[in-house]
Design an enzyme around this catalytic site. Structure first.
Site, PDB file in Angstrom:
ATOM      1  N   LYS A  10      -4.878  -2.966  77.932  1.00 40.41           N
ATOM      2  CA  LYS A  10      -5.837  -3.993  77.520  1.00 40.41           C
ATOM      3  C   LYS A  10      -5.344  -5.390  77.911  1.00 40.41           C
ATOM      4  O   LYS A  10      -4.170  -5.571  78.254  1.00 40.41           O
ATOM      5  CB  LYS A  10      -6.051  -3.891  76.005  1.00 40.41           C
ATOM      6  CG  LYS A  10      -6.662  -2.557  75.578  1.00 40.41           C
ATOM      7  CD  LYS A  10      -6.996  -2.570  74.098  1.00 40.41           C
ATOM      8  CE  LYS A  10      -7.632  -1.252  73.674  1.00 40.41           C
ATOM      9  NZ  LYS A  10      -8.109  -1.298  72.283  1.00 40.41           N
ATOM     10  N   TYR A  50     -17.916   0.429  75.178  1.00 40.71           N
ATOM     11  CA  TYR A  50     -17.687   0.688  73.752  1.00 40.71           C
ATOM     12  C   TYR A  50     -19.000   0.911  72.988  1.00 40.71           C
ATOM     13  O   TYR A  50     -19.068   0.625  71.791  1.00 40.71           O
ATOM     14  CB  TYR A  50     -16.904  -0.471  73.132  1.00 40.71           C
ATOM     15  CG  TYR A  50     -15.408  -0.412  73.400  1.00 40.71           C
ATOM     16  CD1 TYR A  50     -14.621   0.613  72.875  1.00 40.71           C
ATOM     17  CD2 TYR A  50     -14.773  -1.389  74.151  1.00 40.71           C
ATOM     18  CE1 TYR A  50     -13.255   0.662  73.086  1.00 40.71           C
ATOM     19  CE2 TYR A  50     -13.394  -1.347  74.380  1.00 40.71           C
ATOM     20  CZ  TYR A  50     -12.646  -0.313  73.839  1.00 40.71           C
ATOM     21  OH  TYR A  50     -11.286  -0.273  74.044  1.00 40.71           O
ATOM     22  N   PHE A  58     -16.442  -4.704  64.085  1.00 41.50           N
ATOM     23  CA  PHE A  58     -15.498  -5.226  65.086  1.00 41.50           C
ATOM     24  C   PHE A  58     -16.058  -5.220  66.517  1.00 41.50           C
ATOM     25  O   PHE A  58     -15.366  -5.617  67.454  1.00 41.50           O
ATOM     26  CB  PHE A  58     -14.172  -4.451  65.022  1.00 41.50           C
ATOM     27  CG  PHE A  58     -14.297  -2.955  65.200  1.00 41.50           C
ATOM     28  CD1 PHE A  58     -14.349  -2.381  66.462  1.00 41.50           C
ATOM     29  CD2 PHE A  58     -14.338  -2.108  64.089  1.00 41.50           C
ATOM     30  CE1 PHE A  58     -14.448  -1.005  66.623  1.00 41.50           C
ATOM     31  CE2 PHE A  58     -14.454  -0.728  64.236  1.00 41.50           C
ATOM     32  CZ  PHE A  58     -14.507  -0.178  65.514  1.00 41.50           C
ATOM     33  N   ARG A  86      -2.639  10.449  73.683  1.00 40.92           N
ATOM     34  CA  ARG A  86      -2.898   9.899  72.345  1.00 40.92           C
ATOM     35  C   ARG A  86      -1.607   9.857  71.517  1.00 40.92           C
ATOM     36  O   ARG A  86      -1.382   8.933  70.749  1.00 40.92           O
ATOM     37  CB  ARG A  86      -3.980  10.711  71.626  1.00 40.92           C
ATOM     38  CG  ARG A  86      -5.350  10.473  72.240  1.00 40.92           C
ATOM     39  CD  ARG A  86      -6.442  11.247  71.542  1.00 40.92           C
ATOM     40  NE  ARG A  86      -6.692  10.750  70.184  1.00 40.92           N
ATOM     41  CZ  ARG A  86      -7.359   9.640  69.920  1.00 40.92           C
ATOM     42  NH1 ARG A  86      -7.836   8.903  70.896  1.00 40.92           N
ATOM     43  NH2 ARG A  86      -7.569   9.259  68.677  1.00 40.92           N
ATOM     44  N   THR A  92      -4.508   4.052  66.189  1.00 43.98           N
ATOM     45  CA  THR A  92      -5.233   2.814  66.538  1.00 43.98           C
ATOM     46  C   THR A  92      -4.659   1.627  65.776  1.00 43.98           C
ATOM     47  O   THR A  92      -4.434   0.565  66.339  1.00 43.98           O
ATOM     48  CB  THR A  92      -6.737   2.972  66.170  1.00 43.98           C
ATOM     49  OG1 THR A  92      -7.236   4.124  66.847  1.00 43.98           O
ATOM     50  CG2 THR A  92      -7.539   1.752  66.558  1.00 43.98           C
ATOM     51  N   ARG A 103       1.953   1.758  70.597  1.00 46.09           N
ATOM     52  CA  ARG A 103       1.369   0.781  69.666  1.00 46.09           C
ATOM     53  C   ARG A 103       2.364   0.358  68.590  1.00 46.09           C
ATOM     54  O   ARG A 103       2.411  -0.808  68.202  1.00 46.09           O
ATOM     55  CB  ARG A 103       0.091   1.341  69.049  1.00 46.09           C
ATOM     56  CG  ARG A 103      -1.071   1.316  70.059  1.00 46.09           C
ATOM     57  CD  ARG A 103      -2.200   2.164  69.603  1.00 46.09           C
ATOM     58  NE  ARG A 103      -3.413   2.018  70.398  1.00 46.09           N
ATOM     59  CZ  ARG A 103      -4.413   2.890  70.364  1.00 46.09           C
ATOM     60  NH1 ARG A 103      -4.337   3.954  69.589  1.00 46.09           N
ATOM     61  NH2 ARG A 103      -5.477   2.702  71.099  1.00 46.09           N
ATOM     62  N   ASN A 113      -4.398  -3.952  70.571  1.00 47.07           N
ATOM     63  CA  ASN A 113      -3.431  -2.871  70.369  1.00 47.07           C
ATOM     64  C   ASN A 113      -2.928  -2.273  71.689  1.00 47.07           C
ATOM     65  O   ASN A 113      -2.600  -1.102  71.766  1.00 47.07           O
ATOM     66  CB  ASN A 113      -4.008  -1.798  69.423  1.00 47.07           C
ATOM     67  CG  ASN A 113      -5.302  -1.185  69.944  1.00 47.07           C
ATOM     68  OD1 ASN A 113      -5.810  -1.599  70.980  1.00 47.07           O
ATOM     69  ND2 ASN A 113      -5.818  -0.192  69.257  1.00 47.07           N
ATOM     70  N   HIS A 116      -5.788   1.689  75.389  1.00 48.21           N
ATOM     71  CA  HIS A 116      -6.901   2.538  74.946  1.00 48.21           C
ATOM     72  C   HIS A 116      -6.734   3.905  75.600  1.00 48.21           C
ATOM     73  O   HIS A 116      -6.224   3.996  76.719  1.00 48.21           O
ATOM     74  CB  HIS A 116      -8.250   1.942  75.387  1.00 48.21           C
ATOM     75  CG  HIS A 116      -9.384   2.920  75.259  1.00 48.21           C
ATOM     76  ND1 HIS A 116     -10.042   3.125  74.070  1.00 48.21           N
ATOM     77  CD2 HIS A 116      -9.928   3.787  76.157  1.00 48.21           C
ATOM     78  CE1 HIS A 116     -10.963   4.070  74.256  1.00 48.21           C
ATOM     79  NE2 HIS A 116     -10.900   4.487  75.516  1.00 48.21           N
ATOM     80  N   GLU A 127     -15.854   8.027  80.170  1.00 54.17           N
ATOM     81  CA  GLU A 127     -15.018   6.837  80.383  1.00 54.17           C
ATOM     82  C   GLU A 127     -14.455   6.788  81.795  1.00 54.17           C
ATOM     83  O   GLU A 127     -14.366   5.717  82.405  1.00 54.17           O
ATOM     84  CB  GLU A 127     -13.890   6.803  79.337  1.00 54.17           C
ATOM     85  CG  GLU A 127     -14.431   6.598  77.931  1.00 54.17           C
ATOM     86  CD  GLU A 127     -13.350   6.452  76.874  1.00 54.17           C
ATOM     87  OE1 GLU A 127     -12.161   6.670  77.195  1.00 54.17           O
ATOM     88  OE2 GLU A 127     -13.697   6.113  75.735  1.00 54.17           O
TER      89      GLU A 127
HETATM   90  P1  CMP Z   1      -9.603   1.625  71.008  1.00 54.09           P
HETATM   91  O1  CMP Z   1      -8.778   2.853  71.050  1.00 54.09           O
HETATM   92  O2  CMP Z   1      -9.793   0.890  72.295  1.00 54.09           O
HETATM   93  O3  CMP Z   1     -11.038   1.974  70.400  1.00 54.09           O
HETATM   94  C1  CMP Z   1     -11.835   1.012  69.742  1.00 54.09           C
HETATM   95  C2  CMP Z   1     -11.124  -0.281  69.517  1.00 54.09           C
HETATM   96  O4  CMP Z   1     -11.683  -1.129  68.553  1.00 54.09           O
HETATM   97  C3  CMP Z   1      -9.724  -0.001  68.998  1.00 54.09           C
HETATM   98  O5  CMP Z   1      -8.931   0.586  69.990  1.00 54.09           O
HETATM   99  C4  CMP Z   1      -9.314  -1.401  68.549  1.00 54.09           C
HETATM  100  O6  CMP Z   1      -8.887  -2.196  69.651  1.00 54.09           O
HETATM  101  C5  CMP Z   1     -10.648  -1.991  68.052  1.00 54.09           C
HETATM  102  N1  CMP Z   1     -10.732  -2.092  66.607  1.00 54.09           N
HETATM  103  C6  CMP Z   1     -10.762  -3.246  65.936  1.00 54.09           C
HETATM  104  N2  CMP Z   1     -10.884  -3.039  64.627  1.00 54.09           N
HETATM  105  C7  CMP Z   1     -10.936  -1.707  64.447  1.00 54.09           C
HETATM  106  C8  CMP Z   1     -11.051  -0.873  63.301  1.00 54.09           C
HETATM  107  N3  CMP Z   1     -11.132  -1.357  62.061  1.00 54.09           N
HETATM  108  N4  CMP Z   1     -11.061   0.465  63.502  1.00 54.09           N
HETATM  109  C9  CMP Z   1     -10.990   0.987  64.757  1.00 54.09           C
HETATM  110  N5  CMP Z   1     -10.878   0.229  65.875  1.00 54.09           N
HETATM  111  C10 CMP Z   1     -10.841  -1.099  65.721  1.00 54.09           C
END
Ligand code: CMP
Length: 140
Positions: A10, A50, A58, A86, A92, A103, A113, A116, A127
């Protein structure tokens, strides 16, 4: 079972100089990089990527962030690649991520974070196609 998954480093990961650290972990885990490029998503492209999160609190902030700077997108292939990647990423929410994960080591924000990864076969399919044509994916 051989699988493909999509990885994104990211904008925070790229800006902080973490491309090498992430790639090293993927290679060491035996995930083969079959496609790789640097992109800068528009807000619209980030929203499309997304779409499953549309309506969540968010979503706006996430899509602003994902279009705020360059990302590195990769197609990874390997045995159980989705689950393997993963595990390397960790949860996450970095606060819940296991020790030693990307992470846990590098993230300090639930949104910014660092990485992805696709969460299932169907998502991986969608994706990967979002960023790569079959011609961009190298067989070796
Ligand atoms: P990602 O794995 O890219 O998938 C969705 C993204 O939303 C997640 O990582 C975070 O960067 C972002 N995000 C922000 N807030 C939240 C939340 N509360 N729960 C899940 N994803 C979040």
């Amino acid at each position: 079972m051989q699988e493909r998954t999509l990885s994104i480093i990211k904008p925070d990961g790229v800006a902080r100089g973490l491309i090498g650290d992430v790639v090293k972990r993927l290679e060491q885990a035996g995930l083969r990089i079959k496609g790789m490029k640097m992109i800068r998503m528009s807000k619209e492209q980030a929203k499309g990527f997304y779409k499953v999160h549309e309506g969540k609190p968010f979503y706006e902030s996430l899509t602003d962030f994902m279009s705020s700077g360059p990302c590195v997108v990769m197609v990874l292939e390997g045995e159980n690649a989705i689950e393997k990647y993963r595990k390397l990423m960790g949860a996450t929410n970095y606060e819940e991520a296991e020790e030693g994960t990307i992470r846990k080591e590098f993230a300090s924000d639930i949104e910014k974070n660092v990485v992805h990864g696709s969460d299932a076969r169907e998502t991986a399919d969608f994706e990967i196609r979002y960023f790569f044509s079959e011609l961009d994916i190298v067989s070796y």
